[in-house]
Design a protein around this motif. Structure first.
Motif: not given
Length: 271
Positions: A90-102
């Motif tokens: 995030l600090e490096a300017g990227l967009r971060v996505h979180a996804h459930p790991l199953l």
């Protein structure tokens, strides 16, 4: 084996598989996989051989190298094994996505599919291979689980533009058994598709997609079940996947998967 030990096995798998067709460049606490030959690009991620603190400067260094190599500025990791990576990205300017790991606990009964739809594994010589491979491309261009208009016309158009080197690379992976591809097809050809790759007793199911016009018919679940069943038959001890969101994760839960962690992706805001 407890859940964190399973996550560590999955993390090691995600580091090992790209090395089959990519060169690994160590950049501080991160490793960048640079493709060798035709096919899809890979990502950068936290190193597994040496756990070092990750900061925004490290992410920026990798992004600069990705731009130099003209490859996507893509990062993938597991939240539990690199907890500081999200803040650094995030600090490096990227967009971060979180996804459930199953992870699969126990596979349930075979899902029902509509009449005139069949589910099969795809052979390297299958004449519809290019159409099968196009299905997830159409599906992910129209995200979500809602029924839409995109269907076989869009699939056929995308298949016609496939790069020959990529399809031949896919045939090679299917011949070698490194990848397995499955489809649910009707009278007009493939409507859903997905694949898995197997290494060191671990299988990752990826790219399960359904043409928007064919959604809400159980086709994605049927393809996932076929892939998981085949992976078990081939000796996989751990089968995992990441879901787009909790709604999709509930579909996989009905097949016997349960959430074990968080799969993370970072990309440029315009990516």
């Amino acid at each position: 084996m407890n859940d964190y030990e399973v996550i560590e096995r999955i993390d090691a798998f995600c580091d090992a598989v790209p090395r089959q067709r990519a060169r690994a460049e160590m950049i501080g606490p991160l490793v960048l996989f640079v493709p060798v030959g035709p096919g899809w690009p890979y990502y950068a991620r936290a190193r597994v051989d040496e756990r070092l603190p990750i900061g925004a400067a490290d992410v920026r260094s990798v992004r600069a190298r990705q731009r130099e190599l003209l490859i996507p500025e893509s990062f993938e990791w597991i939240g539990q094994t690199a907890p500081e990576m999200a803040a650094a990205a995030l600090e490096a300017g990227l967009r971060v996505h979180a996804h459930p790991l199953l992870v699969l606990d126990a596979l349930t009964a075979v899902p029902e599919v509509p009449p005139r739809v069949s589910v099969r594994l795809v052979a390297p010589s299958d004449p519809e291979l290019d159409l099968v491979w196009a299905v997830p491309g159409v599906a992910f261009a129209h995200p979500g689980t809602e029924i839409g208009e995109a269907g076989v016309t869009e699939r056929d158009k995308l298949a016609a533009g496939h790069d020959g080197g990529t399809i031949e690379m896919l045939r090679d992976r299917l011949r070698s058994g490194r990848s397995v591809l499955a489809t649910a097809s009707g009278p007009n050809g493939p409507l859903a598709a997905g694949s898995y790759q197997l290494a060191t007793g671990i299988a990752e199911i990826t790219g399960v997609g359904v043409l928007p016009a064919s959604r809400r018919r159980g086709l994605g679940a049927a393809v996932t079940h076929a892939l998981a069943f085949d992976a078990l038959q081939r000796g996989a001890r751990t089968i995992f996947l990441s879901a787009t969101d909790p709604t999709v994760a509930r579909i996989y839960a009905r097949l016997g998967f349960r959430e074990i962690g968080t799969a993370m992706i970072a990309e440029p805001p315009d990516g």
